[in-house]
Scaffold this active site. Structure first.
Site, PDB file in Angstrom:
ATOM      1  N   GLN A  58      23.562  -4.143 -58.611  1.00  0.00           N
ATOM      2  CA  GLN A  58      22.372  -4.280 -57.770  1.00  0.00           C
ATOM      3  C   GLN A  58      22.378  -3.285 -56.614  1.00  0.00           C
ATOM      4  O   GLN A  58      23.413  -2.734 -56.274  1.00  0.00           O
ATOM      5  CB  GLN A  58      22.269  -5.721 -57.251  1.00  0.00           C
ATOM      6  CG  GLN A  58      22.123  -6.717 -58.392  1.00  0.00           C
ATOM      7  CD  GLN A  58      21.689  -8.098 -57.923  1.00  0.00           C
ATOM      8  OE1 GLN A  58      20.878  -8.249 -57.025  1.00  0.00           O
ATOM      9  NE2 GLN A  58      22.233  -9.123 -58.563  1.00  0.00           N
ATOM     10  N   LYS A  74      23.460  -4.930 -47.906  1.00  0.00           N
ATOM     11  CA  LYS A  74      22.659  -5.557 -48.958  1.00  0.00           C
ATOM     12  C   LYS A  74      21.366  -6.041 -48.300  1.00  0.00           C
ATOM     13  O   LYS A  74      21.406  -6.828 -47.356  1.00  0.00           O
ATOM     14  CB  LYS A  74      23.416  -6.731 -49.608  1.00  0.00           C
ATOM     15  CG  LYS A  74      24.669  -6.262 -50.374  1.00  0.00           C
ATOM     16  CD  LYS A  74      25.272  -7.323 -51.276  1.00  0.00           C
ATOM     17  CE  LYS A  74      26.466  -6.757 -52.049  1.00  0.00           C
ATOM     18  NZ  LYS A  74      27.101  -7.723 -52.964  1.00  0.00           N
ATOM     19  N   GLU A  95      21.152 -11.131 -55.632  1.00  0.00           N
ATOM     20  CA  GLU A  95      22.112 -11.271 -54.553  1.00  0.00           C
ATOM     21  C   GLU A  95      21.393 -11.711 -53.278  1.00  0.00           C
ATOM     22  O   GLU A  95      20.241 -11.361 -53.065  1.00  0.00           O
ATOM     23  CB  GLU A  95      22.834  -9.947 -54.326  1.00  0.00           C
ATOM     24  CG  GLU A  95      23.515  -9.485 -55.593  1.00  0.00           C
ATOM     25  CD  GLU A  95      24.771  -8.694 -55.325  1.00  0.00           C
ATOM     26  OE1 GLU A  95      25.819  -9.142 -55.787  1.00  0.00           O
ATOM     27  OE2 GLU A  95      24.688  -7.650 -54.660  1.00  0.00           O
ATOM     28  N   ALA A 177      28.244  -5.089 -43.953  1.00  0.00           N
ATOM     29  CA  ALA A 177      29.684  -5.322 -44.105  1.00  0.00           C
ATOM     30  C   ALA A 177      30.450  -4.108 -43.600  1.00  0.00           C
ATOM     31  O   ALA A 177      30.108  -2.970 -43.940  1.00  0.00           O
ATOM     32  CB  ALA A 177      30.014  -5.571 -45.571  1.00  0.00           C
ATOM     33  N   LEU A 179      32.906  -1.269 -43.572  1.00  0.00           N
ATOM     34  CA  LEU A 179      33.467  -0.533 -44.713  1.00  0.00           C
ATOM     35  C   LEU A 179      34.987  -0.605 -44.713  1.00  0.00           C
ATOM     36  O   LEU A 179      35.626  -0.493 -43.672  1.00  0.00           O
ATOM     37  CB  LEU A 179      33.056   0.931 -44.657  1.00  0.00           C
ATOM     38  CG  LEU A 179      31.732   1.369 -45.267  1.00  0.00           C
ATOM     39  CD1 LEU A 179      31.796   2.858 -45.578  1.00  0.00           C
ATOM     40  CD2 LEU A 179      31.396   0.602 -46.533  1.00  0.00           C
ATOM     41  N   LEU A 180      35.546  -0.772 -45.872  1.00  0.00           N
ATOM     42  CA  LEU A 180      37.001  -0.715 -46.025  1.00  0.00           C
ATOM     43  C   LEU A 180      37.427   0.739 -45.891  1.00  0.00           C
ATOM     44  O   LEU A 180      36.605   1.643 -46.033  1.00  0.00           O
ATOM     45  CB  LEU A 180      37.384  -1.252 -47.410  1.00  0.00           C
ATOM     46  CG  LEU A 180      37.057  -2.719 -47.636  1.00  0.00           C
ATOM     47  CD1 LEU A 180      37.190  -3.083 -49.113  1.00  0.00           C
ATOM     48  CD2 LEU A 180      37.968  -3.596 -46.783  1.00  0.00           C
ATOM     49  N   ASP A 246      30.469 -15.668 -59.785  1.00  0.00           N
ATOM     50  CA  ASP A 246      30.420 -14.245 -60.143  1.00  0.00           C
ATOM     51  C   ASP A 246      31.723 -13.528 -59.793  1.00  0.00           C
ATOM     52  O   ASP A 246      31.720 -12.496 -59.136  1.00  0.00           O
ATOM     53  CB  ASP A 246      29.225 -13.620 -59.403  1.00  0.00           C
ATOM     54  CG  ASP A 246      28.940 -12.197 -59.832  1.00  0.00           C
ATOM     55  OD1 ASP A 246      29.236 -11.853 -60.989  1.00  0.00           O
ATOM     56  OD2 ASP A 246      28.412 -11.417 -59.008  1.00  0.00           O
TER      57      ASP A 246
HETATM   58  N1  LIG Z   1      33.115  -3.621 -47.382  1.00  0.00           N
HETATM   59  C1  LIG Z   1      33.293  -2.725 -48.365  1.00  0.00           C
HETATM   60  N2  LIG Z   1      33.742  -1.479 -48.087  1.00  0.00           N
HETATM   61  C2  LIG Z   1      33.918  -0.585 -49.070  1.00  0.00           C
HETATM   62  N3  LIG Z   1      33.677  -0.818 -50.363  1.00  0.00           N
HETATM   63  C3  LIG Z   1      33.229  -2.035 -50.692  1.00  0.00           C
HETATM   64  C4  LIG Z   1      33.019  -3.056 -49.712  1.00  0.00           C
HETATM   65  N4  LIG Z   1      32.567  -4.156 -50.349  1.00  0.00           N
HETATM   66  C5  LIG Z   1      32.500  -3.839 -51.640  1.00  0.00           C
HETATM   67  N5  LIG Z   1      32.898  -2.574 -51.863  1.00  0.00           N
HETATM   68  C6  LIG Z   1      32.971  -1.862 -53.134  1.00  0.00           C
HETATM   69  O1  LIG Z   1      31.678  -1.762 -53.685  1.00  0.00           O
HETATM   70  C7  LIG Z   1      31.661  -2.280 -54.987  1.00  0.00           C
HETATM   71  C8  LIG Z   1      30.363  -3.025 -55.221  1.00  0.00           C
HETATM   72  O2  LIG Z   1      30.228  -4.051 -54.282  1.00  0.00           O
HETATM   73  P1  LIG Z   1      29.728  -5.493 -54.718  1.00  0.00           P
HETATM   74  O3  LIG Z   1      30.643  -6.002 -55.758  1.00  0.00           O
HETATM   75  O4  LIG Z   1      29.531  -6.305 -53.496  1.00  0.00           O
HETATM   76  O5  LIG Z   1      28.298  -5.133 -55.327  1.00  0.00           O
HETATM   77  P2  LIG Z   1      27.648  -5.585 -56.674  1.00  0.00           P
HETATM   78  O6  LIG Z   1      26.345  -4.889 -56.789  1.00  0.00           O
HETATM   79  O7  LIG Z   1      27.639  -7.047 -56.753  1.00  0.00           O
HETATM   80  O8  LIG Z   1      28.648  -4.967 -57.713  1.00  0.00           O
HETATM   81  P3  LIG Z   1      28.969  -5.517 -59.167  1.00  0.00           P
HETATM   82  O9  LIG Z   1      27.693  -5.484 -59.880  1.00  0.00           O
HETATM   83  O10 LIG Z   1      29.993  -4.539 -59.664  1.00  0.00           O
HETATM   84  O11 LIG Z   1      29.497  -6.905 -58.989  1.00  0.00           O
HETATM   85  C9  LIG Z   1      32.879  -3.191 -55.096  1.00  0.00           C
HETATM   86  O12 LIG Z   1      33.445  -3.177 -56.340  1.00  0.00           O
HETATM   87  C10 LIG Z   1      33.827  -2.636 -54.072  1.00  0.00           C
HETATM   88  O13 LIG Z   1      34.775  -1.780 -54.657  1.00  0.00           O
HETATM   89 MN   LIG Z   2      28.539  -8.436 -57.910  1.00  0.00          MN
END
Ligand SMILES: Nc1ncnc2c1ncn2[C@@H]1O[C@H](COP(=O)(O)OP(=O)(O)OP(=O)(O)O)[C@@H](O)[C@H]1O
Ligand SMILES: [Mn+2]
Length: 381
Positions: A58, A74, A95, A177, A179-180, A246
């Site tokens: 997403q 998001k 989400e 959020a 960033l890591l 999830d």
């Molecule tokens: N705070 C953060 N800082 C850096 N990278 C992040 C952070 N949060 C998430 N990520 C990275 O971004 C990717 C996608 O984030 P997230 O899983 O929240 O989104 P998603 O759209 O739900 O993804 P998926 O469809 O893969 O579940 C994660 O796999 C992670 O590696």
């Molecule tokens: Mn996800």
């Protein structure tokens, strides 16, 4: 000037201080000064750059502030009142930005501190996003029939004109959020969750049909020794409390090896059904019959003392987008604490005091001769 390590750290930007504080045990310390300062920056500093985050299903954005602090954002899709659509599976649920915010607070209040800090922020879709967007993302902006500015980005789910994100008329909520650290500095390892669901409308995962699934998991590294399996239990507790189904993968910081916490990432699909307690999320717990003593103590404390919902409500009230959770979700959190403990208040015949019997946990205790095999006592080590 002669600067010791502590002075150097004080002079760093808050984002880097947050990164410096990461240990194999937790993402940030309980008394972190960097985290509140960083969250404040993310919520208030002018937005300077907007790009779409690649990967994932997403739409997500990376917003960089004027002082170079950056956030994974998001955007809001629906108002708080809307729950998971009844005919949607967990894997087609949208989400929720407020779930990301609430999950950070819940993770912290439970004492895990394994989820990146998140804060809510109201963005101006014209001046904060459209004016700062570049490249592919910029090309997806358009004016809707209602004269609102919208965009949809590019991704594999819900990134088209029919699922656009629109200003209302100009403002848009988002979860920001922290960033890591960049993967160049701290590479992360991605693991398949052993209790991953099938992500299919008809198929089931092995763990849903095999009662002895955990015995198999327990033999496979890294689940065969050390802390890993207990961390899976903690993650199941967190997910059950917010109804998050999830959990397909999880990540760890590579440099810490296997004896480290699991990052609690991606909670956008939590808090979707306030009336439903999805017991299968607890499968790791009841299939393995394992829980940390510290986690059990925390849950029990929230059951007998100040309620978890009260702590959570108070904590969330400090977010700029409060209220983050509707009351019915807070009620659900307390109910779910009770389900994990499954408290049937009874009087202890010997002491005369009220004591409790835990269903999920008690069932495990009944089936084992020694409590040590069920409750891992991390409090004594
Ligand atoms: N705070 C953060 N800082 C850096 N990278 C992040 C952070 N949060 C998430 N990520 C990275 O971004 C990717 C996608 O984030 P997230 O899983 O929240 O989104 P998603 O759209 O739900 O993804 P998926 O469809 O893969 O579940 C994660 O796999 C992670 O590696
Ligand atoms: Mn996800």
């Amino acid at each position: 000037m002669d600067m010791g390590p502590v002075d150097i750290q004080r002079s760093l930007p808050n984002a880097e201080r947050f990164w410096w504080d990461i240990t194999p045990e937790e993402l940030y310390p309980e008394d972190s000064r960097a985290v509140p300062a960083l969250l404040k920056e993310l919520a208030t500093e002018p937005i300077d750059e907007v790009v779409q985050k690649e990967g994932g299903t997403q739409l997500k954005l990376i917003l960089t502030m004027r002082n170079e602090a950056a956030a994974l954002v998001k955007p809001m899709r629906f108002p708080r009142e809307q729950e998971t659509l009844p005919n949607h599976f967990y894997f087609s649920d949208y989400e929720r930005h407020n779930a990301e915010i609430a999950a950070y607070h819940l993770d912290r209040i439970l004492g895990f501190r394994r989820a990146p800090p998140v804060i809510g922020r109201l963005m101006n879709i014209t001046t904060d996003l459209y004016a700062k967007a570049t490249g592919k993302l910029l090309k997806t902006f358009f004016i809707s029939p209602a004269d609102n500015l919208c965009f949809h980005g590019k991704c594999s789910y819900y990134c088209d004109t029919g699922h656009a994100i629109c200003g209302n008329p100009d403002m848009l909520e988002g979860s920001f959020a922290a960033l890591l650290p960049h993967s160049d500095d701290a590479e992360r390892k991605t693991w398949r969750h052993p209790w991953k669901r099938a992500y299919h409308k008809r198929r089931k995962a092995t763990w849903e049909e095999d009662e002895n699934y955990c015995e198999m998991v327990q033999e496979i590294p890294p689940y065969d020794k050390g802390r890993r399996l207990y961390d899976i239990m903690d993650m199941a507790v967190l997910d059950f409390l917010m109804g998050n189904m999830d959990r397909h993968h999880y990540e760890t910081f590579e440099i810490f090896g296997n004896e480290t916490f699991l990052l609690h990432l991606d909670h956008g699909r939590g808090f979707g059904k306030s009336q439903k307690d999805e017991l299968s999320i607890l499968a790791p717990l009841y299939q393995c019959c394992l829980i940390r003593a510290s986690t059990l103590r925390t849950l029990y404390g929230y059951h007998t003392g100040r309620k978890l919902s009260d702590r959570l409500r108070e904590s969330l009230s400090r977010d700029p987008l409060a209220p983050i959770l509707l009351e019915k979700h807070l009620v659900a959190v307390d109910r779910r604490v009770g389900i994990i403990l499954q408290v049937t208040e009874r009087r202890d015949a010997k002491t005369g005091r009220d004591c409790c019997c835990f269903q999920v946990v008690q069932k495990c205790l009944d089936a084992n001769d020694v409590a040590d095999t069920v409750i891992y006592n991390d409090l004594l080590v």
